[in-house]
Scaffold this motif. Structure first.
Motif, PDB file in Angstrom:
ATOM      1  N   ALA A   1     -50.940 -52.686  40.213  1.00 30.56           N
ATOM      2  CA  ALA A   1     -52.110 -53.544  40.146  1.00 30.56           C
ATOM      3  C   ALA A   1     -51.987 -54.578  41.270  1.00 30.56           C
ATOM      4  N   THR A   2     -53.024 -55.361  41.458  1.00 29.88           N
ATOM      5  CA  THR A   2     -53.009 -56.367  42.527  1.00 29.88           C
ATOM      6  C   THR A   2     -52.999 -57.759  41.928  1.00 29.88           C
ATOM      7  N   GLY A   3     -51.836 -58.398  42.021  1.00 30.23           N
ATOM      8  CA  GLY A   3     -51.725 -59.790  41.612  1.00 30.23           C
ATOM      9  C   GLY A   3     -52.044 -60.683  42.801  1.00 30.23           C
ATOM     10  N   ARG A   4     -51.860 -61.984  42.616  1.00 32.60           N
ATOM     11  CA  ARG A   4     -52.191 -62.932  43.687  1.00 32.60           C
ATOM     12  C   ARG A   4     -51.122 -64.012  43.766  1.00 32.60           C
ATOM     13  N   LEU A   5     -50.697 -64.281  44.977  1.00 35.95           N
ATOM     14  CA  LEU A   5     -49.810 -65.398  45.225  1.00 35.95           C
ATOM     15  C   LEU A   5     -50.605 -66.453  45.984  1.00 35.95           C
ATOM     16  N   TRP A   6     -50.719 -67.631  45.379  1.00 32.78           N
ATOM     17  CA  TRP A   6     -51.457 -68.740  45.978  1.00 32.78           C
ATOM     18  C   TRP A   6     -50.470 -69.677  46.643  1.00 32.78           C
ATOM     19  N   VAL A   7     -50.921 -70.400  47.634  1.00 30.90           N
ATOM     20  CA  VAL A   7     -50.082 -71.434  48.218  1.00 30.90           C
ATOM     21  C   VAL A   7     -50.864 -72.739  48.276  1.00 30.90           C
ATOM     22  N   TYR A   8     -50.220 -73.823  47.845  1.00 30.57           N
ATOM     23  CA  TYR A   8     -50.787 -75.163  47.923  1.00 30.57           C
ATOM     24  C   TYR A   8     -49.765 -76.050  48.624  1.00 30.57           C
ATOM     25  N   ALA A   9     -50.144 -76.579  49.773  1.00 28.71           N
ATOM     26  CA  ALA A   9     -49.206 -77.319  50.608  1.00 28.71           C
ATOM     27  C   ALA A   9     -49.657 -78.754  50.817  1.00 28.71           C
ATOM     28  N   ALA A  10     -48.705 -79.681  50.699  1.00 31.22           N
ATOM     29  CA  ALA A  10     -48.929 -81.089  51.013  1.00 31.22           C
ATOM     30  C   ALA A  10     -48.021 -81.430  52.194  1.00 31.22           C
ATOM     31  N   ASP A  11     -48.622 -81.654  53.346  1.00 31.86           N
ATOM     32  CA  ASP A  11     -47.850 -81.854  54.577  1.00 31.86           C
ATOM     33  C   ASP A  11     -48.672 -82.705  55.534  1.00 31.86           C
TER      34      ASP A  11
ATOM     35  N   SER B   1     -43.149 -56.769  37.606  1.00 30.16           N
ATOM     36  CA  SER B   1     -43.928 -57.196  36.448  1.00 30.16           C
ATOM     37  C   SER B   1     -44.549 -58.551  36.774  1.00 30.16           C
ATOM     38  N   ARG B   2     -45.360 -59.047  35.845  1.00 28.30           N
ATOM     39  CA  ARG B   2     -45.903 -60.395  36.038  1.00 28.30           C
ATOM     40  C   ARG B   2     -44.769 -61.422  36.089  1.00 28.30           C
ATOM     41  N   PHE B   3     -43.776 -61.229  35.223  1.00 29.44           N
ATOM     42  CA  PHE B   3     -42.637 -62.143  35.239  1.00 29.44           C
ATOM     43  C   PHE B   3     -41.946 -62.100  36.601  1.00 29.44           C
ATOM     44  N   GLY B   4     -41.822 -60.897  37.184  1.00 24.27           N
ATOM     45  CA  GLY B   4     -41.205 -60.768  38.495  1.00 24.27           C
ATOM     46  C   GLY B   4     -42.010 -61.489  39.561  1.00 24.27           C
ATOM     47  N   GLY B   5     -43.337 -61.413  39.465  1.00 21.95           N
ATOM     48  CA  GLY B   5     -44.183 -62.129  40.414  1.00 21.95           C
ATOM     49  C   GLY B   5     -44.006 -63.630  40.292  1.00 21.95           C
ATOM     50  N   GLU B   6     -43.882 -64.110  39.065  1.00 29.69           N
ATOM     51  CA  GLU B   6     -43.690 -65.548  38.845  1.00 29.69           C
ATOM     52  C   GLU B   6     -42.331 -66.010  39.369  1.00 29.69           C
ATOM     53  N   ARG B   7     -41.293 -65.169  39.193  1.00 26.53           N
ATOM     54  CA  ARG B   7     -39.969 -65.528  39.709  1.00 26.53           C
ATOM     55  C   ARG B   7     -39.982 -65.564  41.236  1.00 26.53           C
ATOM     56  N   ALA B   8     -40.664 -64.586  41.841  1.00 29.06           N
ATOM     57  CA  ALA B   8     -40.758 -64.571  43.303  1.00 29.06           C
ATOM     58  C   ALA B   8     -41.480 -65.815  43.792  1.00 29.06           C
ATOM     59  N   ALA B   9     -42.551 -66.214  43.090  1.00 27.51           N
ATOM     60  CA  ALA B   9     -43.299 -67.413  43.469  1.00 27.51           C
ATOM     61  C   ALA B   9     -42.409 -68.643  43.401  1.00 27.51           C
ATOM     62  N   ALA B  10     -41.554 -68.716  42.377  1.00 32.50           N
ATOM     63  CA  ALA B  10     -40.656 -69.864  42.239  1.00 32.50           C
ATOM     64  C   ALA B  10     -39.677 -69.938  43.402  1.00 32.50           C
ATOM     65  N   VAL B  11     -39.123 -68.798  43.782  1.00 33.32           N
ATOM     66  CA  VAL B  11     -38.169 -68.780  44.894  1.00 33.32           C
ATOM     67  C   VAL B  11     -38.860 -69.147  46.202  1.00 33.32           C
ATOM     68  N   TYR B  12     -40.066 -68.608  46.441  1.00 31.22           N
ATOM     69  CA  TYR B  12     -40.816 -68.976  47.648  1.00 31.22           C
ATOM     70  C   TYR B  12     -41.086 -70.481  47.670  1.00 31.22           C
ATOM     71  N   THR B  13     -41.400 -71.053  46.505  1.00 31.63           N
ATOM     72  CA  THR B  13     -41.678 -72.488  46.423  1.00 31.63           C
ATOM     73  C   THR B  13     -40.482 -73.300  46.893  1.00 31.63           C
ATOM     74  N   VAL B  14     -39.310 -72.936  46.431  1.00 24.85           N
ATOM     75  CA  VAL B  14     -38.103 -73.684  46.788  1.00 24.85           C
ATOM     76  C   VAL B  14     -37.746 -73.472  48.258  1.00 24.85           C
TER      77      VAL B  14
ATOM     78  N   TYR C   1     -46.107 -72.293  45.282  1.00 22.62           N
ATOM     79  CA  TYR C   1     -46.657 -70.936  45.230  1.00 22.62           C
ATOM     80  C   TYR C   1     -46.818 -70.495  43.775  1.00 22.62           C
ATOM     81  N   PRO C   2     -47.974 -70.655  43.158  1.00 22.98           N
ATOM     82  CA  PRO C   2     -48.188 -70.059  41.833  1.00 22.98           C
ATOM     83  C   PRO C   2     -48.542 -68.568  41.972  1.00 22.98           C
ATOM     84  N   PHE C   3     -48.205 -67.801  40.943  1.00 28.32           N
ATOM     85  CA  PHE C   3     -48.572 -66.383  40.879  1.00 28.32           C
ATOM     86  C   PHE C   3     -49.560 -66.176  39.743  1.00 28.32           C
ATOM     87  N   THR C   4     -50.580 -65.344  39.973  1.00 32.40           N
ATOM     88  CA  THR C   4     -51.526 -64.989  38.921  1.00 32.40           C
ATOM     89  C   THR C   4     -51.760 -63.472  38.953  1.00 32.40           C
ATOM     90  N   PRO C   5     -52.158 -62.873  37.834  1.00 27.63           N
ATOM     91  CA  PRO C   5     -52.334 -61.424  37.799  1.00 27.63           C
ATOM     92  C   PRO C   5     -53.597 -60.940  38.503  1.00 27.63           C
TER      93      PRO C   5
END
Length: 295
Positions: free
Chosen positions: A41-51, A234-247, A65-69
């Protein structure tokens, strides 16, 4: 364990972004394994930056980077609930509800210029050449004022950029009168005229930017990563990836080595580091020197 240990850091980065009065936003598709359908399926990774470094600010830089399905408008509305500052995007209709609720739209000249450049590459004409040269002059002013304080940037924009923007509007209007409304060029220009207030907003505020390139650059690593790991399990995997990208991205934005940071912070959080001192572990406060807990 690693994902759990980084959760307080990810939450702190998210909070820092949402407390900013100016956010840049973008998103990209992420394939997610969907066993029930036998395909991804196609999930979405969003980016919100304050710079704010381009306006001379030394404030911490945070990228979330939040992840959504999926990519429905409900997600940015929920993710940015309560935010009422400036939001810079690439004319994504999914944010229109936020603009109606009090968020101020800032559009992206690079996005518009890219549309015209692609048309020029396929079928150059005097109009595309003229627009590219005029927008190029806008970017020349941007280069002159990069890193200056907001007041100086605003003065330069009033003196140099505003006449260029006013002249561009005349070019746009003239082009729309001559072109068929069905032509690709007319559609590209119509994008500019529809978003004209948002495209012009940077002229009167030295803290705003001419484009959304910071958010776009923040997604380049994701695009490269997708070619390597192909999909999230999985969705959980997408959320974990988003967390790592955020850091990782927030570390890079603050001049911190991500590998050293993650190794040190996981060890501290998994040990006896008190929650009351979590702020000391944020990428913009972290020190590579060993920190000793108070007795």
């Amino acid at each position: 364990m690693a994902g759990w240990a980084l959760d307080p850091i990810v939450s702190g980065i998210r909070d820092a972004v949402l407390k900013a009065d100016k956010i840049r936003a973008d998103d990209t598709p992420v394939p997610v394994l969907d066993p029930g359908r036998g395909k991804t399926a196609t999930g979405r990774l969003w980016v919100y930056a304050a710079d704010d470094r381009a306006s001379g600010s030394t404030a911490p830089r945070a990228t979330w980077y939040p992840f959504t399905p999926d990519r429905t408008a409900a997600h940015p509305t929920s993710l940015l609930a309560g935010f009422r500052g400036f939001l810079q995007t690439d004319a994504d209709a999914g944010y229109d509800g936020l603009y109606r609720s009090g968020v101020t739209e800032v559009a992206c000249w690079a996005h518009f210029r890219r549309e015209v450049f692609d048309l020029h590459e396929r079928s150059p004409m005097p109009l595309t050449t003229d627009i590219l040269e005029r927008t190029g002059a806008l970017y020349a002013v941007r280069a002159e004022v990069g890193g200056q304080p907001p007041d100086g940037r605003c003065r330069a924009r009033q003196e140099k950029s505003r006449p260029l923007v006013d002249a561009l509007r005349e070019v746009f209007d003239g082009g729309l009168r001559r072109l068929s409304s069905r032509s690709d060029m007319a559609k590209a220009i119509a994008y500019g005229t529809k978003r004209w207030p948002a495209l012009s907003r940077f002229l009167d505020n030295g803290r705003l930017e001419i484009d959304n390139n910071i958010a776009e650059r923040a997604l380049r690593g994701v695009a490269v990563g997708c070619r390597n790991w192909l999909f999230a399990g999985s969705r959980f995997g997408g959320e974990r990836a988003a967390a790592v990208y955020t850091v990782i991205q927030t570390c890079k934005g603050n001049g911190v080595d991500p590998e050293a940071y993650i190794t040190d912070v996981i060890a501290k959080v998994a040990g006896d580091w008190p929650a009351s001192r979590c702020d000391e572990l944020m990428p913009w406060n972290w020190s590579s020197e060993p920190a000793r807990l108070a007795a």
